[in-house]
Design a protein around this motif. Structure first.
Motif, PDB file in Angstrom:
ATOM      1  N   CYS A 136      36.985  19.976 -17.821  1.00  0.00           N
ATOM      2  CA  CYS A 136      37.607  18.230 -17.268  1.00  0.00           C
ATOM      3  C   CYS A 136      39.049  18.665 -17.401  1.00  0.00           C
ATOM      4  O   CYS A 136      38.966  19.023 -19.511  1.00  0.00           O
ATOM      5  CB  CYS A 136      36.770  18.027 -18.132  1.00  0.00           C
ATOM      6  SG  CYS A 136      34.854  18.114 -17.940  1.00  0.00           S
ATOM      7  N   MET A 137      39.854  17.940 -17.487  1.00  0.00           N
ATOM      8  CA  MET A 137      41.527  18.026 -17.719  1.00  0.00           C
ATOM      9  C   MET A 137      41.539  16.679 -16.470  1.00  0.00           C
ATOM     10  O   MET A 137      41.098  16.497 -15.345  1.00  0.00           O
ATOM     11  CB  MET A 137      42.200  18.893 -17.281  1.00  0.00           C
ATOM     12  CG  MET A 137      42.530  18.961 -15.575  1.00  0.00           C
ATOM     13  SD  MET A 137      43.688  20.799 -15.540  1.00  0.00           S
ATOM     14  CE  MET A 137      42.410  21.914 -16.496  1.00  0.00           C
ATOM     15  N   THR A 138      43.167  16.009 -16.825  1.00  0.00           N
ATOM     16  CA  THR A 138      43.111  15.048 -16.043  1.00  0.00           C
ATOM     17  C   THR A 138      45.176  14.940 -15.736  1.00  0.00           C
ATOM     18  O   THR A 138      45.286  15.988 -16.415  1.00  0.00           O
ATOM     19  CB  THR A 138      43.514  13.512 -16.900  1.00  0.00           C
ATOM     20  OG1 THR A 138      43.889  11.960 -15.775  1.00  0.00           O
ATOM     21  CG2 THR A 138      44.224  13.656 -18.502  1.00  0.00           C
ATOM     22  N   GLY A 139      45.280  14.640 -14.855  1.00  0.00           N
ATOM     23  CA  GLY A 139      46.765  14.479 -14.339  1.00  0.00           C
ATOM     24  C   GLY A 139      47.029  15.823 -13.465  1.00  0.00           C
ATOM     25  O   GLY A 139      48.409  16.290 -13.596  1.00  0.00           O
ATOM     26  N   TYR A 140      46.149  16.337 -12.757  1.00  0.00           N
ATOM     27  CA  TYR A 140      46.584  17.902 -12.186  1.00  0.00           C
ATOM     28  C   TYR A 140      46.806  17.246 -10.709  1.00  0.00           C
ATOM     29  O   TYR A 140      46.181  16.467 -10.196  1.00  0.00           O
ATOM     30  CB  TYR A 140      45.960  19.039 -12.989  1.00  0.00           C
ATOM     31  CG  TYR A 140      44.558  18.690 -12.017  1.00  0.00           C
ATOM     32  CD1 TYR A 140      43.988  18.602 -10.921  1.00  0.00           C
ATOM     33  CD2 TYR A 140      43.545  18.134 -13.120  1.00  0.00           C
ATOM     34  CE1 TYR A 140      42.807  18.538 -10.257  1.00  0.00           C
ATOM     35  CE2 TYR A 140      41.587  17.215 -12.480  1.00  0.00           C
ATOM     36  CZ  TYR A 140      41.852  17.817 -11.059  1.00  0.00           C
ATOM     37  OH  TYR A 140      40.256  17.228 -10.828  1.00  0.00           O
ATOM     38  N   THR A 141      47.702  18.622 -10.132  1.00  0.00           N
ATOM     39  CA  THR A 141      47.477  18.375  -8.885  1.00  0.00           C
ATOM     40  C   THR A 141      46.468  19.408  -8.098  1.00  0.00           C
ATOM     41  O   THR A 141      45.834  18.886  -6.891  1.00  0.00           O
ATOM     42  CB  THR A 141      48.878  18.420  -8.051  1.00  0.00           C
ATOM     43  OG1 THR A 141      49.460  19.859  -8.710  1.00  0.00           O
ATOM     44  CG2 THR A 141      49.631  16.731  -8.381  1.00  0.00           C
ATOM     45  N   THR A 142      46.908  20.546  -8.945  1.00  0.00           N
ATOM     46  CA  THR A 142      45.549  21.670  -8.961  1.00  0.00           C
ATOM     47  C   THR A 142      44.660  22.272  -9.457  1.00  0.00           C
ATOM     48  O   THR A 142      45.451  21.866 -10.371  1.00  0.00           O
ATOM     49  CB  THR A 142      46.635  22.723  -7.389  1.00  0.00           C
ATOM     50  OG1 THR A 142      47.601  23.099  -8.581  1.00  0.00           O
ATOM     51  CG2 THR A 142      47.067  22.459  -6.553  1.00  0.00           C
ATOM     52  N   ILE A 143      43.820  22.882  -9.211  1.00  0.00           N
ATOM     53  CA  ILE A 143      43.056  23.826  -9.885  1.00  0.00           C
ATOM     54  C   ILE A 143      43.126  24.721  -9.618  1.00  0.00           C
ATOM     55  O   ILE A 143      42.286  25.305  -8.628  1.00  0.00           O
ATOM     56  CB  ILE A 143      42.129  22.764 -10.720  1.00  0.00           C
ATOM     57  CG1 ILE A 143      42.589  21.573 -11.982  1.00  0.00           C
ATOM     58  CG2 ILE A 143      41.317  23.677 -11.103  1.00  0.00           C
ATOM     59  CD1 ILE A 143      40.350  20.423 -11.746  1.00  0.00           C
ATOM     60  N   ARG A 144      43.141  25.894 -10.273  1.00  0.00           N
ATOM     61  CA  ARG A 144      42.484  27.200 -10.195  1.00  0.00           C
ATOM     62  C   ARG A 144      41.691  27.923 -10.245  1.00  0.00           C
ATOM     63  O   ARG A 144      41.723  27.924 -11.742  1.00  0.00           O
ATOM     64  CB  ARG A 144      43.963  28.315 -10.261  1.00  0.00           C
ATOM     65  CG  ARG A 144      45.104  27.805  -8.954  1.00  0.00           C
ATOM     66  CD  ARG A 144      45.869  28.945  -8.762  1.00  0.00           C
ATOM     67  NE  ARG A 144      45.933  30.088  -9.244  1.00  0.00           N
ATOM     68  CZ  ARG A 144      46.635  31.215  -9.303  1.00  0.00           C
ATOM     69  NH1 ARG A 144      47.685  30.961  -9.439  1.00  0.00           N
ATOM     70  NH2 ARG A 144      46.951  32.277  -8.696  1.00  0.00           N
ATOM     71  N   TRP A 145      40.419  28.789 -10.202  1.00  0.00           N
ATOM     72  CA  TRP A 145      39.367  29.930 -11.136  1.00  0.00           C
ATOM     73  C   TRP A 145      40.183  30.705 -11.057  1.00  0.00           C
ATOM     74  O   TRP A 145      39.899  31.592  -9.806  1.00  0.00           O
ATOM     75  CB  TRP A 145      37.883  28.779 -10.884  1.00  0.00           C
ATOM     76  CG  TRP A 145      38.000  27.901 -11.422  1.00  0.00           C
ATOM     77  CD1 TRP A 145      37.695  26.651 -10.524  1.00  0.00           C
ATOM     78  CD2 TRP A 145      37.348  27.330 -12.724  1.00  0.00           C
ATOM     79  NE1 TRP A 145      37.413  25.346 -11.787  1.00  0.00           N
ATOM     80  CE2 TRP A 145      36.622  25.964 -12.599  1.00  0.00           C
ATOM     81  CE3 TRP A 145      37.091  28.514 -13.206  1.00  0.00           C
ATOM     82  CZ2 TRP A 145      36.874  25.355 -13.862  1.00  0.00           C
ATOM     83  CZ3 TRP A 145      36.204  27.735 -14.583  1.00  0.00           C
ATOM     84  CH2 TRP A 145      36.063  26.074 -15.083  1.00  0.00           C
ATOM     85  N   LYS A 146      39.870  31.618 -11.618  1.00  0.00           N
ATOM     86  CA  LYS A 146      40.326  33.335 -12.140  1.00  0.00           C
ATOM     87  C   LYS A 146      38.865  34.085 -12.945  1.00  0.00           C
ATOM     88  O   LYS A 146      38.309  33.273 -13.887  1.00  0.00           O
ATOM     89  CB  LYS A 146      41.210  33.497 -12.330  1.00  0.00           C
ATOM     90  CG  LYS A 146      42.800  32.929 -12.402  1.00  0.00           C
ATOM     91  CD  LYS A 146      44.020  33.604 -12.657  1.00  0.00           C
ATOM     92  CE  LYS A 146      45.054  32.755 -11.683  1.00  0.00           C
ATOM     93  NZ  LYS A 146      45.968  33.034 -12.241  1.00  0.00           N
TER      94      LYS A 146
END
Length: 495
Positions: free
Chosen positions: A53-63
């Protein structure tokens, strides 16, 4: 394959209504909303949601870490899987049917412009066939817990004990304790401060107890809370401390402190000067490297010449000479037997760096002292210090036959008053001694004179013809002073 798809869709329908993370706000600063779990344990064929959970992002990547090729692969790392997906705007990676090869290291990475944050999560998959017999902590609060008085806190004491089919579920315990004065107390629901709740997710293999503190009290800051996971054969635990929040004072208080600081420094300075001023000044002149003061005695035979009456001899011995042993002192006791006392004293005047006058009734009435004082005035001595031994009223001064300048010498030259308490008051006595030592370092000062009409006193004066030393010096002495007999008769100045 058809039946597997149906199961996946059914599970997805059940869990899709759940909300794991708050919605993202891209206007916020890039940051996590609560720290993601560092490690998670799950049994094979179960559902799991890896939260980031986060805020203020434009993209999230999972690896996911590829063990065979020693690298991280971006999602989707397995194109053929239908039980693997990303939900809630990328904040949650869900696996609807966990498989053995889902175990490993995962990274979620949030980005907004040039700013990037990431978190690593370890997923441990446990199967009944491969149970290791250990107790695994499933959820543990991360980092120090900070709470204000009255705050509500909720913690889980949750552990994985093994598959439920092994028949030992009733012997698995998850309980909360607190340590007070080095003694552990088991928390029960009888307590008004703490409440225990059963975790609905407990299924025999996973056992959990939820502790709720409805209002943090002062005593909770001094207690250690302990989660105990236990079976008859083994146990595991972790501890938590509650810390009060660090309060930042109102900025207005800083200005108030600064406003009060200067008067406080001034008051302390004045108080220190009143109580220990003499000692502080002497220390500054003699010890401080920044001080340029020194006792320049080059060219002088004596450091100090003491002018006193015979009755003041004991005072000089006990309270003056005793404390200036490092100086060469000349006074009446320095005159050898058979020599003319006045003559030797007058010879010592230009050879002495400082003159110390013991101001008392006996001195003012001593005609020899009056004569010696005229010589001091005649040579214009550089440094005169007056020790005021007693208070003499104006009426008493009128009845004393003496030199007018000598009468008021204590108010013309630097003077030190002998404390009326003598040595009984240690602070005042030490201040007196250090004041004397301090004034011995004083630079050259001019000699005052009296107007002609004031200098006409009724006491008989020795004429300049009685001053052999001055007469000799006027004929070419090397003392460096103007020592003509006429010097006492010149037009005086009051300085």
């Amino acid at each position: 394959m058809y039946y597997l798809s149906v199961i996946v869709l059914a599970v997805f329908a059940v869990v899709s209504a759940r909300q794991f993370c708050p919605k993202n706000n891209q206007n916020d600063a890039l940051a996590f909303r609560g720290r993601p779990a560092g490690a998670m344990y799950i049994r094979i064929s179960k559902y799991i949601a890896l939260r980031c959970c986060m805020t203020g992002y434009t993209t999230i990547r999972w690896k996911k870490w590829n063990q065979l090729q020693s690298r991280y692969d971006d999602y989707p790392w397995d194109q053929d899987r239908e039980d693997l997906g990303i939900i809630e705007d990328g904040q949650v990676l869900e696996i609807t049917l966990v498989r053995a090869y889902d175990e490993g290291r995962y990274i979620c990475e949030g980005q907004n412009g040039s700013s990037t944050i990431q978190q690593e999560i370890h997923l441990k998959v446990i199967s009944c066939e491969a149970s290791d017999g250990k107790i695994h902590i499933v959820e543990e609060p991360v980092g120090p817990v900070t709470a204000s008085l009255g705050d509500r806190i909720e913690w889980k004491c949750k552990g994985f004990f093994g598959c439920a089919s092994d028949g030992s579920q009733n012997e698995r315990i998850a309980q909360w304790q607190y340590k007070d004065s080095d003694v552990f107390h088991t928390i029960r629901n009888l307590s008004a401060s703490y409440k225990l709740y059963k975790d609905p997710s407990s299924d025999g293999g996973t056992v959990s107890s939820i502790l709720v503190i409805n209002g943090v009290a002062e005593k909770d800051y001094h207690r250690t809370f302990n989660c105990l996971l236990e079976t008859p054969a083994r146990s595991k635990n972790f501890s938590i401390h509650i810390s009060p929040p660090v309060t930042i004072p109102d900025r207005r208080l800083y200005f108030l402190y600064l406003f009060l600081l200067f008067p406080l420094i001034l008051i302390v300075g004045i108080l220190m000067n009143c109580l220990f001023g003499a000692r502080i000044k002497y220390w500054y002149k003699t010890k401080c490297p920044c001080s340029a003061y020194s006792l320049d005695k080059d060219g002088f035979e004596n450091d100090i010449l003491i002018v006193r009456s015979d009755k003041d001899r004991a005072f000089v011995e006990d309270h003056v000479k005793k404390h200036i042993k490092g100086y060469k002192v000349f006074d009446k006791d320095s005159v050898q037997l058979g020599q003319i006392e006045n003559s030797k004293m007058t010879e010592a005047i230009p050879k002495s760096y400082s003159i110390v006058i013991i101001y008392s009734k006996d001195l003012l009435m001593d005609r020899d002292a009056d004569y010696i004082f005229q010589i001091i005035r005649g040579v214009g001595h550089r440094n005169v210090i007056v020790i005021k031994l007693e208070n003499i009223s104006k009426e008493e001064l009128k009845s004393i036959i003496s030199d007018e300048i000598l009468k008021i010498s204590h108010s013309v030259w630097p003077s030190i008053t002998w404390p009326t308490t003598g040595t009984e008051n240690s602070r005042k006595y030490k201040n007196f001694i250090y004041d004397l030592k301090d004034k011995l370092l004083t630079k050259s000062i001019p000699i005052p004179t009296m107007p002609e009409e004031a200098s006409d006193v009724s006491s008989p004066r020795r004429t300049s013809s009685e001053l052999p030393l001055l007469s000799q010096n006027s004929s070419g002495g090397d003392s460096g002073y103007a020592t003509s007999p006429d010097i006492i008769k010149e037009e005086p100045r009051l300085i």
